[in-house]
Motif scaffolding. Structure first.
Motif, PDB file in Angstrom:
ATOM      1  N   CYS A  17     -14.489 -37.741  11.218  1.00  0.00           N
ATOM      2  CA  CYS A  17     -13.498 -37.274  12.211  1.00  0.00           C
ATOM      3  C   CYS A  17     -14.061 -36.365  13.289  1.00  0.00           C
ATOM      4  CB  CYS A  17     -12.326 -36.597  11.507  1.00  0.00           C
ATOM      5  SG  CYS A  17     -12.666 -34.990  10.834  1.00  0.00           S
ATOM      6  N   ASN A  19     -13.436 -33.428  17.046  1.00  0.00           N
ATOM      7  CA  ASN A  19     -12.710 -32.307  17.632  1.00  0.00           C
ATOM      8  C   ASN A  19     -13.221 -31.993  19.027  1.00  0.00           C
ATOM      9  OD1 ASN A  19     -12.232 -29.575  18.378  1.00  0.00           O
ATOM     10  ND2 ASN A  19     -11.741 -29.109  16.256  1.00  0.00           N
ATOM     11  N   VAL A  28     -10.095 -28.715  11.596  1.00  0.00           N
ATOM     12  CA  VAL A  28      -9.953 -30.015  12.247  1.00  0.00           C
ATOM     13  C   VAL A  28      -9.051 -30.922  11.425  1.00  0.00           C
ATOM     14  CG1 VAL A  28     -11.216 -32.039  13.032  1.00  0.00           C
ATOM     15  CG2 VAL A  28     -12.260 -29.783  13.204  1.00  0.00           C
ATOM     16  N   TRP A  45     -13.466 -29.068   8.023  1.00  0.00           N
ATOM     17  CA  TRP A  45     -13.214 -30.466   8.369  1.00  0.00           C
ATOM     18  C   TRP A  45     -12.672 -31.197   7.153  1.00  0.00           C
ATOM     19  CZ3 TRP A  45     -18.415 -32.280  11.037  1.00  0.00           C
ATOM     20  CH2 TRP A  45     -18.563 -31.592  12.263  1.00  0.00           C
ATOM     21  N   VAL A  49     -13.733 -37.594  10.497  1.00  0.00           N
ATOM     22  CA  VAL A  49     -14.133 -36.806  11.674  1.00  0.00           C
ATOM     23  C   VAL A  49     -15.119 -37.631  12.491  1.00  0.00           C
ATOM     24  CG1 VAL A  49     -15.209 -34.655  12.456  1.00  0.00           C
ATOM     25  CG2 VAL A  49     -13.869 -34.681  10.354  1.00  0.00           C
ATOM     26  N   ILE A  65     -16.783 -28.711   4.683  1.00  0.00           N
ATOM     27  CA  ILE A  65     -16.311 -30.088   4.743  1.00  0.00           C
ATOM     28  C   ILE A  65     -15.734 -30.437   3.374  1.00  0.00           C
ATOM     29  CG2 ILE A  65     -16.962 -32.486   5.167  1.00  0.00           C
ATOM     30  CD1 ILE A  65     -19.213 -31.482   6.936  1.00  0.00           C
ATOM     31  N   THR A  69     -14.277 -36.393   2.582  1.00  0.00           N
ATOM     32  CA  THR A  69     -14.337 -36.490   4.043  1.00  0.00           C
ATOM     33  C   THR A  69     -15.444 -37.449   4.467  1.00  0.00           C
ATOM     34  OG1 THR A  69     -13.497 -34.239   4.321  1.00  0.00           O
ATOM     35  CG2 THR A  69     -14.722 -35.174   6.170  1.00  0.00           C
ATOM     36  N   VAL A  71     -17.685 -38.248   7.936  1.00  0.00           N
ATOM     37  CA  VAL A  71     -18.036 -37.791   9.282  1.00  0.00           C
ATOM     38  C   VAL A  71     -18.800 -38.927   9.960  1.00  0.00           C
ATOM     39  CG1 VAL A  71     -19.175 -36.033  10.673  1.00  0.00           C
ATOM     40  CG2 VAL A  71     -18.170 -35.409   8.455  1.00  0.00           C
TER      41      VAL A  71
END
Length: 262
Positions: A17, A19, A28, A45, A49, A65, A69, A71
């Motif tokens: 994820c 931002n 975020v 996060w 992102v 994080i 998640t 990224v």
């Protein structure tokens, strides 16, 4: 320093994820997008992102994080100024080193990957942790490799050997390895002068154009590592790395360099 067998690391799928704030970022949400920026305050996060460019975690700042998640770093399409990476900075101005807390689990790992529809090795840079622990180089301020700007790491004394750059646990890093200047690539996970209070455990690097893992001095310990189909060395340590390693597995790509370069 060849450390034996390995406990399997979950090979899951990957997503992230983003931002848009450039300097000071609040937590975020799961669908944001980020352009390159310097984090100047603690940030969290979660979810997915999407990142374009570099994310720098300043000294004294923690990026957390959450487990599960993903990224995703935007593919640079040949414009190295847009090549993604995530880096913490060495302590300075009375502040401790920046920290990355990526504490996943076996069922909810944290994944750093390419945002391309068809990902491939070299789509983005990699993860770089920078600390203040001892490195045995002559330069007072050696600079991190592969970056267009100089960021310094390590110390010439041992009073910072317990420096803390955070936690990487149940983490996968994939499709990485591009450098921000020609002929100087970024490793999947680079550990520059990282101290022994840092946790590195259950981490996989998959399809990196450079080394899977490289230790530039420091005293960090690392267990349960997989270097899988990376193009250069699987594990590389130099500059007086003074840590312990156990349960490391290398599965090399055809034509790759050394399993261990030390």
């Amino acid at each position: 320093m060849k450390k034996k067998l390995f406990t399997a690391l979950l090979l899951g799928s990957f997503f992230a994820c983003e931002n848009n704030d450039k300097d000071e970022i609040t937590p975020v949400p799961s669908t944001n997008s980020l352009s390159g920026y310097v984090l100047k305050k603690d940030t969290t996060w979660s979810g997915t992102v999407n990142v374009t460019g570099q994310v720098i975690v300043s000294e004294g700042v923690t990026l957390t994080i959450l487990k599960g998640t993903t990224v995703k770093f935007a593919q640079h399409n040949g414009d190295l100024a847009k090549a993604g990476l995530l880096m913490t900075l060495r302590g300075a101005n009375g502040k401790p080193s920046g920290k990355l807390i990526a504490n996943g689990t076996s069922t909810e790992p944290i994944i750093f990957t390419s945002g391309a529809e068809t990902p491939k090795a070299g789509d983005w840079g990699g993860l770089i942790l920078v600390g203040e622990a001892y490195v045995n180089v002559q330069a007072v301020n050696p600079a991190v490799e592969g970056l267009a700007k100089d960021y310094f790491y390590g110390s010439q004394t041992r009073n910072k050997d317990t420096d803390n750059s955070g936690i990487l646990k149940y983490v996968r890093i994939e499709f990485c390895g591009v450098g921000l200047k020609p002929d100087s690539e970024v490793n999947g996970l680079s550990l520059y002068g990282v101290g022994s209070a840092t946790t590195i455990d259950y981490v996989e690097v998959y399809k990196c154009t450079d080394d899977g893992f490289e230790f530039f001095g420091g005293s960090v310990n690392a267990t349960h590592l997989i270097s899988y189909k990376n193009d250069d060395d699987s594990f590389d340590f130099d500059q007086g790395w003074n840590g312990n390693g156990q349960y490391w597995l290398a599965f090399q790509a055809p034509g790759a360099d050394n399993g261990i370069e030390a």
